[in-house]
Design an enzyme around this catalytic site. Sequence first.
Site, mmCIF file in Angstrom:
data_model
loop_
_atom_site.group_PDB
_atom_site.id
_atom_site.type_symbol
_atom_site.label_atom_id
_atom_site.label_comp_id
_atom_site.label_asym_id
_atom_site.label_seq_id
_atom_site.Cartn_x
_atom_site.Cartn_y
_atom_site.Cartn_z
ATOM 1 N N ARG A 1 45.921 89.330 -52.512
ATOM 2 C CA ARG A 1 44.422 89.281 -52.211
ATOM 3 C C ARG A 1 43.891 90.284 -53.270
ATOM 4 O O ARG A 1 44.333 91.370 -53.687
ATOM 5 C CB ARG A 1 44.413 90.150 -51.004
ATOM 6 C CG ARG A 1 42.896 90.171 -50.168
ATOM 7 C CD ARG A 1 42.893 90.467 -48.776
ATOM 8 N NE ARG A 1 43.567 89.377 -48.054
ATOM 9 C CZ ARG A 1 44.387 89.739 -46.749
ATOM 10 N NH1 ARG A 1 44.687 90.951 -46.590
ATOM 11 N NH2 ARG A 1 44.816 88.665 -46.177
ATOM 12 N N ASP B 1 53.534 93.650 -45.712
ATOM 13 C CA ASP B 1 53.228 92.882 -44.368
ATOM 14 C C ASP B 1 52.855 93.974 -43.203
ATOM 15 O O ASP B 1 52.013 93.170 -42.464
ATOM 16 C CB ASP B 1 54.473 92.215 -44.147
ATOM 17 C CG ASP B 1 55.131 91.385 -45.116
ATOM 18 O OD1 ASP B 1 54.179 90.759 -46.075
ATOM 19 O OD2 ASP B 1 56.202 91.379 -45.444
ATOM 20 N N ASP C 1 51.248 96.197 -40.487
ATOM 21 C CA ASP C 1 49.812 96.783 -40.516
ATOM 22 C C ASP C 1 49.817 97.570 -39.285
ATOM 23 O O ASP C 1 50.305 97.297 -38.009
ATOM 24 C CB ASP C 1 48.760 95.736 -40.596
ATOM 25 C CG ASP C 1 48.804 94.799 -41.746
ATOM 26 O OD1 ASP C 1 48.759 95.380 -42.653
ATOM 27 O OD2 ASP C 1 48.986 93.536 -41.573
#
Length: 176
Positions: free
Chosen positions: A23, A105, A107
């Site tokens: 991202r 990955d 969070d």
Amino acid sequence: MGFPKEGEKVQIHSYKHNGSIHRMWEETTILKGTQSLVIGANDRTVVTESDGRTWVTREPAICYFHANYWFNVIGMLREEGVYYYCNLSSPFAYDSEALKYIDYDLDIKVYPDMTYTLLDEDEYEKHSQIMQYPPVIDTILKRNVAHLTQWIHQRKGPFAPDFVDMWYERYLMYRN
């Protein structure tokens, strides 16, 4: 590795363990930049996903990156209060292109009342197998989840009561 200067506008790039782009945030204003700590802010910035899709953030956010911790924290200012999104990630690196980190990955979503939820454990397990995370990564990330939750309970660092508001006020000076 250098570090971004106060007032500079930078991109943020998130990668996966295998080196692929995850991202990109188009523009974040640096509010504090040192070798070990970067605090930035953005509002309605364009985010590009790995598949090319784009979207725009909905609210102002304060971003906290530290060179000694395997996480970064985004404090989002919403009408109901500050929500935090914490990415378990590598410490940041910075070059002339962008501020960069590897997303691992896991969070943690933190609500305004400081309750929190650990997210994406299934995604972590899947990517751990596919990308062959070494065992040391698992150890480091578990230690940093514990460290992060301790900070949340203690209202320390980016979770301190006035942290997000104080840095948002600083950000407003650059927007005007």
